[in-house]
Design a protein around this motif. Structure first.
Motif, PDB file in Angstrom:
ATOM      1  N   LYS A 237     -35.473 -12.982 -60.267  1.00 45.70           N
ATOM      2  CA  LYS A 237     -34.191 -13.117 -59.588  1.00 45.70           C
ATOM      3  C   LYS A 237     -34.274 -14.175 -58.482  1.00 45.70           C
ATOM      4  CE  LYS A 237     -32.075  -9.321 -58.438  1.00 45.70           C
ATOM      5  NZ  LYS A 237     -31.699  -8.090 -57.668  1.00 45.70           N
ATOM      6  N   GLN A 238     -35.385 -14.177 -57.736  1.00 42.53           N
ATOM      7  CA  GLN A 238     -35.563 -15.186 -56.694  1.00 42.53           C
ATOM      8  C   GLN A 238     -35.543 -16.594 -57.284  1.00 42.53           C
ATOM      9  OE1 GLN A 238     -36.476 -15.013 -53.158  1.00 42.53           O
ATOM     10  NE2 GLN A 238     -35.611 -12.960 -53.240  1.00 42.53           N
ATOM     11  N   ILE A 239     -36.250 -16.785 -58.400  1.00 38.00           N
ATOM     12  CA  ILE A 239     -36.288 -18.100 -59.042  1.00 38.00           C
ATOM     13  C   ILE A 239     -34.887 -18.491 -59.513  1.00 38.00           C
ATOM     14  CG2 ILE A 239     -37.229 -19.458 -60.948  1.00 38.00           C
ATOM     15  CD1 ILE A 239     -39.288 -18.773 -58.844  1.00 38.00           C
ATOM     16  N   ARG A 240     -34.180 -17.568 -60.143  1.00 34.69           N
ATOM     17  CA  ARG A 240     -32.822 -17.854 -60.628  1.00 34.69           C
ATOM     18  C   ARG A 240     -31.905 -18.282 -59.483  1.00 34.69           C
ATOM     19  NH1 ARG A 240     -31.238 -13.023 -64.967  1.00 34.69           N
ATOM     20  NH2 ARG A 240     -32.354 -13.939 -66.762  1.00 34.69           N
ATOM     21  N   LEU A 241     -31.950 -17.546 -58.382  1.00 35.39           N
ATOM     22  CA  LEU A 241     -31.047 -17.842 -57.276  1.00 35.39           C
ATOM     23  C   LEU A 241     -31.415 -19.157 -56.586  1.00 35.39           C
ATOM     24  CD1 LEU A 241     -30.613 -14.251 -55.811  1.00 35.39           C
ATOM     25  CD2 LEU A 241     -28.927 -15.587 -57.086  1.00 35.39           C
ATOM     26  N   GLN A 242     -32.713 -19.442 -56.478  1.00 41.83           N
ATOM     27  CA  GLN A 242     -33.108 -20.724 -55.897  1.00 41.83           C
ATOM     28  C   GLN A 242     -32.657 -21.887 -56.782  1.00 41.83           C
ATOM     29  OE1 GLN A 242     -37.106 -21.267 -54.599  1.00 41.83           O
ATOM     30  NE2 GLN A 242     -37.113 -19.508 -53.242  1.00 41.83           N
ATOM     31  N   GLU A 243     -32.845 -21.743 -58.106  1.00 42.80           N
ATOM     32  CA  GLU A 243     -32.396 -22.803 -59.011  1.00 42.80           C
ATOM     33  C   GLU A 243     -30.880 -22.961 -58.953  1.00 42.80           C
ATOM     34  OE1 GLU A 243     -34.138 -24.939 -60.807  1.00 42.80           O
ATOM     35  OE2 GLU A 243     -36.027 -24.122 -60.053  1.00 42.80           O
ATOM     36  N   ALA A 244     -30.167 -21.841 -58.850  1.00 40.97           N
ATOM     37  CA  ALA A 244     -28.707 -21.905 -58.746  1.00 40.97           C
ATOM     38  C   ALA A 244     -28.292 -22.656 -57.487  1.00 40.97           C
ATOM     39  CB  ALA A 244     -28.123 -20.488 -58.727  1.00 40.97           C
ATOM     40  N   ARG A 245     -28.997 -22.405 -56.393  1.00 43.39           N
ATOM     41  CA  ARG A 245     -28.640 -23.082 -55.144  1.00 43.39           C
ATOM     42  C   ARG A 245     -28.842 -24.598 -55.253  1.00 43.39           C
ATOM     43  NH1 ARG A 245     -30.573 -22.205 -48.898  1.00 43.39           N
ATOM     44  NH2 ARG A 245     -28.513 -21.721 -48.079  1.00 43.39           N
ATOM     45  N   LEU A 246     -29.925 -25.010 -55.913  1.00 43.95           N
ATOM     46  CA  LEU A 246     -30.155 -26.437 -56.120  1.00 43.95           C
ATOM     47  C   LEU A 246     -29.049 -27.050 -56.978  1.00 43.95           C
ATOM     48  CD1 LEU A 246     -34.007 -26.488 -56.755  1.00 43.95           C
ATOM     49  CD2 LEU A 246     -32.811 -27.339 -54.748  1.00 43.95           C
ATOM     50  N   LEU A 247     -28.649 -26.344 -58.039  1.00 46.69           N
ATOM     51  CA  LEU A 247     -27.592 -26.851 -58.913  1.00 46.69           C
ATOM     52  C   LEU A 247     -26.254 -26.924 -58.190  1.00 46.69           C
ATOM     53  CD1 LEU A 247     -28.499 -24.939 -62.207  1.00 46.69           C
ATOM     54  CD2 LEU A 247     -28.629 -27.412 -61.851  1.00 46.69           C
ATOM     55  N   LEU A 248     -25.978 -25.941 -57.359  1.00 50.72           N
ATOM     56  CA  LEU A 248     -24.700 -25.925 -56.649  1.00 50.72           C
ATOM     57  C   LEU A 248     -24.582 -27.049 -55.634  1.00 50.72           C
ATOM     58  CD1 LEU A 248     -24.191 -22.098 -56.122  1.00 50.72           C
ATOM     59  CD2 LEU A 248     -22.687 -23.633 -57.406  1.00 50.72           C
ATOM     60  N   ALA A 249     -25.721 -27.535 -55.149  1.00 51.10           N
ATOM     61  CA  ALA A 249     -25.670 -28.653 -54.206  1.00 51.10           C
ATOM     62  C   ALA A 249     -25.082 -29.903 -54.853  1.00 51.10           C
ATOM     63  CB  ALA A 249     -27.070 -28.951 -53.670  1.00 51.10           C
ATOM     64  N   THR A 250     -25.213 -30.011 -56.188  1.00 51.18           N
ATOM     65  CA  THR A 250     -24.671 -31.173 -56.896  1.00 51.18           C
ATOM     66  C   THR A 250     -23.467 -30.829 -57.770  1.00 51.18           C
ATOM     67  OG1 THR A 250     -26.352 -30.830 -58.619  1.00 51.18           O
ATOM     68  CG2 THR A 250     -26.850 -32.442 -56.912  1.00 51.18           C
ATOM     69  N   HIS A 251     -23.244 -29.528 -58.035  1.00 53.79           N
ATOM     70  CA  HIS A 251     -22.094 -29.086 -58.835  1.00 53.79           C
ATOM     71  C   HIS A 251     -21.358 -27.959 -58.106  1.00 53.79           C
ATOM     72  CE1 HIS A 251     -25.031 -30.758 -61.721  1.00 53.79           C
ATOM     73  NE2 HIS A 251     -23.972 -31.203 -62.370  1.00 53.79           N
ATOM     74  N   PRO A 252     -20.834 -28.237 -56.904  1.00 55.24           N
ATOM     75  CA  PRO A 252     -20.257 -27.156 -56.083  1.00 55.24           C
ATOM     76  C   PRO A 252     -19.012 -26.520 -56.680  1.00 55.24           C
ATOM     77  CG  PRO A 252     -19.766 -29.308 -55.130  1.00 55.24           C
ATOM     78  CD  PRO A 252     -20.732 -29.554 -56.236  1.00 55.24           C
ATOM     79  N   GLY A 253     -18.342 -27.197 -57.614  1.00 53.95           N
ATOM     80  CA  GLY A 253     -17.110 -26.640 -58.170  1.00 53.95           C
ATOM     81  C   GLY A 253     -17.307 -25.833 -59.438  1.00 53.95           C
ATOM     82  N   ASP A 254     -18.550 -25.658 -59.876  1.00 53.69           N
ATOM     83  CA  ASP A 254     -18.807 -24.982 -61.155  1.00 53.69           C
ATOM     84  C   ASP A 254     -19.669 -23.746 -60.949  1.00 53.69           C
ATOM     85  OD1 ASP A 254     -18.841 -24.467 -63.864  1.00 53.69           O
ATOM     86  OD2 ASP A 254     -20.453 -25.895 -64.292  1.00 53.69           O
ATOM     87  N   VAL A 255     -19.182 -22.814 -60.144  1.00 54.82           N
ATOM     88  CA  VAL A 255     -19.965 -21.621 -59.817  1.00 54.82           C
ATOM     89  C   VAL A 255     -20.265 -20.803 -61.071  1.00 54.82           C
ATOM     90  CG1 VAL A 255     -19.949 -19.422 -58.584  1.00 54.82           C
ATOM     91  CG2 VAL A 255     -19.124 -21.496 -57.450  1.00 54.82           C
ATOM     92  N   THR A 256     -19.266 -20.599 -61.915  1.00 52.51           N
ATOM     93  CA  THR A 256     -19.479 -19.790 -63.126  1.00 52.51           C
ATOM     94  C   THR A 256     -20.473 -20.462 -64.056  1.00 52.51           C
ATOM     95  OG1 THR A 256     -17.236 -18.884 -62.982  1.00 52.51           O
ATOM     96  CG2 THR A 256     -18.341 -18.746 -65.113  1.00 52.51           C
ATOM     97  N   GLY A 257     -20.328 -21.776 -64.234  1.00 51.87           N
ATOM     98  CA  GLY A 257     -21.249 -22.501 -65.112  1.00 51.87           C
ATOM     99  C   GLY A 257     -22.676 -22.472 -64.603  1.00 51.87           C
ATOM    100  N   VAL A 258     -22.860 -22.610 -63.297  1.00 52.43           N
ATOM    101  CA  VAL A 258     -24.200 -22.573 -62.718  1.00 52.43           C
ATOM    102  C   VAL A 258     -24.820 -21.195 -62.907  1.00 52.43           C
ATOM    103  CG1 VAL A 258     -25.471 -22.598 -60.528  1.00 52.43           C
ATOM    104  CG2 VAL A 258     -23.889 -24.456 -61.083  1.00 52.43           C
ATOM    105  N   GLY A 259     -24.039 -20.147 -62.662  1.00 57.99           N
ATOM    106  CA  GLY A 259     -24.557 -18.794 -62.854  1.00 57.99           C
ATOM    107  C   GLY A 259     -25.025 -18.572 -64.273  1.00 57.99           C
ATOM    108  N   SER A 260     -24.248 -19.072 -65.230  1.00 59.55           N
ATOM    109  CA  SER A 260     -24.622 -18.935 -66.641  1.00 59.55           C
ATOM    110  C   SER A 260     -25.885 -19.728 -66.959  1.00 59.55           C
ATOM    111  CB  SER A 260     -23.465 -19.414 -67.525  1.00 59.55           C
ATOM    112  OG  SER A 260     -23.813 -19.347 -68.886  1.00 59.55           O
ATOM    113  N   ARG A 261     -26.016 -20.918 -66.388  1.00 67.85           N
ATOM    114  CA  ARG A 261     -27.171 -21.776 -66.682  1.00 67.85           C
ATOM    115  C   ARG A 261     -28.475 -21.162 -66.193  1.00 67.85           C
ATOM    116  NH1 ARG A 261     -26.008 -27.850 -64.827  1.00 67.85           N
ATOM    117  NH2 ARG A 261     -28.219 -28.022 -65.379  1.00 67.85           N
ATOM    118  N   VAL A 262     -28.424 -20.375 -65.130  1.00 63.92           N
ATOM    119  CA  VAL A 262     -29.671 -19.782 -64.618  1.00 63.92           C
ATOM    120  C   VAL A 262     -29.921 -18.384 -65.176  1.00 63.92           C
ATOM    121  CG1 VAL A 262     -29.577 -21.157 -62.501  1.00 63.92           C
ATOM    122  CG2 VAL A 262     -28.613 -18.838 -62.504  1.00 63.92           C
ATOM    123  N   GLY A 263     -29.055 -17.919 -66.089  1.00 64.21           N
ATOM    124  CA  GLY A 263     -29.360 -16.674 -66.788  1.00 64.21           C
ATOM    125  C   GLY A 263     -28.464 -15.496 -66.508  1.00 64.21           C
TER     126      GLY A 263
END
Length: 301
Positions: A237-263
């Protein structure tokens, strides 16, 4: 312990990217405290020479300040920040990347009476100690070579070996020694850690990862918790959330897509766990992240 010369050397040779002319040696200079930020620890020695830093690993908190070092023998998901730093008195740190092969080489060269007795079970993957005078002296001699480049190629590897040896026989030597032992409990856990990091989007059974690590399920769970301060599922879970945070820094408008990409299958679960981890909903945190400087070096230094 006299840290004055070490402070002068670190301040003089600090660069924005923390690198130096000596392979594996890092220097940090931070002039103001930043909010806690997530990162992977790397396998590294970090010596604080001025200021103070706080690291959270699962439910454990490590604080170290001038004259203390922290060692990480497994690449772990952490949250950390300098707690004491200012333009007038910046936080200064020395870092040395730890390589299993270098540890193993020294262990093979050591005589039977040169090493302290081995403890039972896997030690924590992270530990803090006061830095002995001879250890600090070796770090000073290593950094002096930055002002003597013609000696650097020959002498830097020798002094790095000395620093590593002093770590191996020091107070936290058990943490470092297991890094170089091919059949140590820590090595088995490190194998599982790498697998979870590489497959963090996938669901898994703890029993299957234990088998991959070459341990029984009960021994694996006990040792994994000892090394990482987390269960295998919490670690994922820690790894997923850290990866999500990195992705959101460059894709801030795609919260649902980022959540799906990290599992995450459930957007609501992703938002709930993200907020619990970082203190703000994903979209709000992403907007704040875009205004912060990005760290590229190991977070312990």
């Amino acid at each position: 312990m006299d840290l004055d010369e070490l402070r002068t050397l670190l301040a003089r040779h600090a660069r924005p990217d923390m690198t130096t002319a000596i392979d594996g040696v890092l220097i940090s200079k931070v002039e103001q405290p930043h909010p806690p930020s997530p990162a992977m620890s790397g396998t590294v020695l970090a010596l604080i020479v001025q200021g103070a830093k706080r690291i959270a690993l699962g439910d454990r908190v490590y604080e170290y300040r001038a004259g203390q070092y922290l060692v990480a023998s497994v690449d772990l998901p952490i949250t950390g920040h300098f707690t004491e730093a200012s333009p007038e008195r910046p936080a200064l740190g020395f870092g040395l990347t730890l390589h299993p092969a270098s540890v193993a080489e020294l262990l093979l060269q050591a005589g039977p009476g040169d090493l302290p007795p081995a403890g039972a079970g896997a030690p924590s993957g992270m530990a803090v100690s006061d830095a002995p005078d001879d250890f600090v002296d070796a770090v000073v001699r290593l950094l002096r070579l930055l002002d003597q480049p013609r000696h650097l190629t020959v002498l830097a590897p020798l002094i790095k070996r000395e620093i590593l040896w002093r770590l191996i026989i020091g107070e936290q030597g058990a943490v470092v020694r297991q890094l170089g032992l091919a059949d140590s409990s820590l090595t088995h856990i490190a194998r599982a850690v790498r697998w979870i990091r590489d497959h963090y989007t996938q669901s898994f059974r703890v029993e299957d990862v234990a088998q991959l690590a070459g341990m029984s399920a009960s021994a694996f769970y006990r040792n994994f918790q000892s090394v990482t301060a987390m269960s295998p599922i919490q670690f994922q879970k820690q790894i997923r959330l850290q990866e999500a945070r990195l992705l959101l820094a460059t894709h801030p408008g795609d919260v649902t897509g980022v959540g799906s990409r990290v599992g995450y299958d459930s957007p609501s679960q992703f938002s709930r766990e993200y907020r619990r981890q970082f203190g703000a909903p994903p979209s709000e945190d992403a907007a704040r992240l875009r205004g912060l400087p990005r760290d590229t070096a190991p977070a312990l230094v």
